[in-house]
Design a protein around this motif. Structure first.
Motif, PDB file in Angstrom:
ATOM      1  N   PHE A   1     -11.922 -18.655   1.770  1.00  0.00           N
ATOM      2  CA  PHE A   1     -11.605 -17.454   0.993  1.00  0.00           C
ATOM      3  C   PHE A   1     -11.549 -17.833  -0.484  1.00  0.00           C
ATOM      4  O   PHE A   1     -10.571 -18.409  -0.958  1.00  0.00           O
ATOM      5  CB  PHE A   1     -10.271 -16.878   1.467  1.00  0.00           C
ATOM      6  CG  PHE A   1      -9.858 -15.622   0.762  1.00  0.00           C
ATOM      7  CD1 PHE A   1     -10.634 -14.479   0.822  1.00  0.00           C
ATOM      8  CD2 PHE A   1      -8.679 -15.584   0.037  1.00  0.00           C
ATOM      9  CE1 PHE A   1     -10.254 -13.317   0.173  1.00  0.00           C
ATOM     10  CE2 PHE A   1      -8.278 -14.431  -0.608  1.00  0.00           C
ATOM     11  CZ  PHE A   1      -9.068 -13.291  -0.542  1.00  0.00           C
TER      12      PHE A   1
ATOM     13  N   ARG B   1      -2.216 -10.827  -6.226  1.00  0.00           N
ATOM     14  CA  ARG B   1      -1.600 -10.316  -4.990  1.00  0.00           C
ATOM     15  C   ARG B   1      -0.074 -10.260  -5.047  1.00  0.00           C
ATOM     16  O   ARG B   1       0.537  -9.625  -4.192  1.00  0.00           O
ATOM     17  CB  ARG B   1      -2.026 -11.179  -3.799  1.00  0.00           C
ATOM     18  CG  ARG B   1      -3.524 -11.210  -3.539  1.00  0.00           C
ATOM     19  CD  ARG B   1      -4.042  -9.865  -3.062  1.00  0.00           C
ATOM     20  NE  ARG B   1      -5.445  -9.936  -2.712  1.00  0.00           N
ATOM     21  CZ  ARG B   1      -5.897 -10.183  -1.481  1.00  0.00           C
ATOM     22  NH1 ARG B   1      -5.039 -10.391  -0.495  1.00  0.00           N
ATOM     23  NH2 ARG B   1      -7.187 -10.236  -1.240  1.00  0.00           N
TER      24      ARG B   1
ATOM     25  N   CYS C   1      -4.354 -12.836   7.402  1.00  0.00           N
ATOM     26  CA  CYS C   1      -4.277 -11.405   7.086  1.00  0.00           C
ATOM     27  C   CYS C   1      -4.465 -11.149   5.596  1.00  0.00           C
ATOM     28  O   CYS C   1      -4.823 -10.033   5.193  1.00  0.00           O
ATOM     29  CB  CYS C   1      -2.937 -10.834   7.547  1.00  0.00           C
ATOM     30  SG  CYS C   1      -2.724 -10.750   9.345  1.00  0.00           S
TER      31      CYS C   1
ATOM     32  N   ILE D   1      -6.756 -12.337   3.758  1.00  0.00           N
ATOM     33  CA  ILE D   1      -8.185 -12.226   3.456  1.00  0.00           C
ATOM     34  C   ILE D   1      -8.637 -10.772   3.531  1.00  0.00           C
ATOM     35  O   ILE D   1      -9.356 -10.278   2.650  1.00  0.00           O
ATOM     36  CB  ILE D   1      -8.995 -13.104   4.431  1.00  0.00           C
ATOM     37  CG1 ILE D   1      -8.579 -14.573   4.281  1.00  0.00           C
ATOM     38  CG2 ILE D   1     -10.492 -12.934   4.195  1.00  0.00           C
ATOM     39  CD1 ILE D   1      -9.257 -15.508   5.249  1.00  0.00           C
ATOM     40  N   GLU D   2      -8.208 -10.054   4.558  1.00  0.00           N
ATOM     41  CA  GLU D   2      -8.585  -8.650   4.722  1.00  0.00           C
ATOM     42  C   GLU D   2      -7.569  -7.703   4.109  1.00  0.00           C
ATOM     43  O   GLU D   2      -7.682  -6.487   4.265  1.00  0.00           O
ATOM     44  CB  GLU D   2      -8.760  -8.333   6.208  1.00  0.00           C
ATOM     45  CG  GLU D   2      -9.861  -9.144   6.875  1.00  0.00           C
ATOM     46  CD  GLU D   2     -10.016  -8.792   8.341  1.00  0.00           C
ATOM     47  OE1 GLU D   2      -9.243  -7.937   8.825  1.00  0.00           O
ATOM     48  OE2 GLU D   2     -10.906  -9.360   8.989  1.00  0.00           O
ATOM     49  N   ASN D   3      -6.571  -8.282   3.444  1.00  0.00           N
ATOM     50  CA  ASN D   3      -5.535  -7.481   2.785  1.00  0.00           C
ATOM     51  C   ASN D   3      -4.842  -6.548   3.779  1.00  0.00           C
ATOM     52  O   ASN D   3      -4.556  -5.387   3.493  1.00  0.00           O
ATOM     53  CB  ASN D   3      -6.131  -6.670   1.627  1.00  0.00           C
ATOM     54  CG  ASN D   3      -5.066  -6.247   0.626  1.00  0.00           C
ATOM     55  OD1 ASN D   3      -3.967  -6.799   0.600  1.00  0.00           O
ATOM     56  ND2 ASN D   3      -5.387  -5.259  -0.191  1.00  0.00           N
ATOM     57  N   ARG D   4      -4.560  -7.082   4.963  1.00  0.00           N
ATOM     58  CA  ARG D   4      -3.889  -6.306   5.994  1.00  0.00           C
ATOM     59  C   ARG D   4      -2.397  -6.584   5.972  1.00  0.00           C
ATOM     60  O   ARG D   4      -1.932  -7.562   5.389  1.00  0.00           O
ATOM     61  CB  ARG D   4      -4.449  -6.660   7.377  1.00  0.00           C
ATOM     62  CG  ARG D   4      -5.905  -6.283   7.585  1.00  0.00           C
ATOM     63  CD  ARG D   4      -6.305  -6.552   9.023  1.00  0.00           C
ATOM     64  NE  ARG D   4      -6.130  -7.956   9.372  1.00  0.00           N
ATOM     65  CZ  ARG D   4      -6.242  -8.422  10.612  1.00  0.00           C
ATOM     66  NH1 ARG D   4      -6.489  -7.596  11.615  1.00  0.00           N
ATOM     67  NH2 ARG D   4      -6.088  -9.708  10.844  1.00  0.00           N
TER      68      ARG D   4
END
Length: 233
Positions: A90, A125, A206, A208-211
């Protein structure tokens, strides 16, 4: 008169160790015995008190050590998160341009280093992102310390107690015992705490997919329902 003198001499008891004989000597002997018994009890009480003080100090030192360990886990967890994301591939941040050999060489694109990666992740983030999976990391450390102590003590029944005093010369047999206990303990600890590590890495993934990141218990529950082997992948 002679008869009375003879009878008086027949009841005379010679002194022992400079003490008078007869009932008085017996009383003094009993007093000495009681005094010795009291001294023995006093010395025993002193030893028990010293042992209790040492145990309390050891317990306080263990608590302090565990507290410092958990603090170190929390402080170093952002590095764990950044390293895991970099290993996942990532790389959402811009590459830096620099010389191939640092001071000279053709211009080359470089991925951000670990600390630059952490800084940019914090900027984009937020700080809590760097603490993703901290609950699982704490569980790993908590159960590792408990299991390590339990397995190490249980191995005494199989390989015998070992002398861990490094100031004394270690025999080959004692060294082999220590090696066996270390290997077995490490294998058991890593096997039992493996699910928590898997959950921690999935929590970090999680990002990486911003979940939304699930908790440790949710991850264990999901892995259990999906099949216990899912937590050992």
């Amino acid at each position: 008169m002679c008869v009375g003198l003879i009878n008086a001499q027949s009841h005379y008891v010679a002194p022992r160790n400079g003490r008078p004989g007869g009932p008085m000597g017996q009383i003094l002997d009993d007093i000495d015995a009681e005094r010795a018994n009291v001294e023995h009890l006093r010395q025993r009480s002193i030893r028990e008190i010293k042992r209790a003080i040492r145990q309390r100090e050891d317990l306080e030192n263990d608590r302090l050590e565990e507290t410092m360990t958990f603090a170190a886990v929390a402080a170093s967890h952002p590095i764990t998160v950044a390293r895991a994301l970099m290993q996942f591939g990532f790389e959402p941040f811009e590459k830096a341009v620099g010389s191939k050999y640092y001071f000279f060489g053709p211009p080359t694109l470089f991925f951000p280093n670990l600390f630059s990666y952490m800084k940019q992740l914090y900027t984009t983030r937020g700080f809590l992102t760097l603490l993703t999976g901290l609950d699982s990391a704490i569980c790993i450390r908590f159960f590792s310390s408990i299991i390590d102590s339990a397995v190490w003590n249980a191995m005494d029944n199989f390989v015998g107690e070992v002398n861990t005093d490094l100031r004394k010369k270690q025999s080959l047999e004692n060294s082999v015992r220590i090696a066996v206990k270390l290997v077995v303990t490490d294998c058991v600890v890593k096997t039992i705490t493996r699910p928590f590590k898997v959950v921690m890495l999935r929590q970090i993934a999680c990002i990486i997919e911003n979940r939304a990141v699930f908790s440790t218990l949710q991850g264990i529950e999901y892995g259990w329902k999906a099949g216990w082997t899912d937590l050992y992948t």
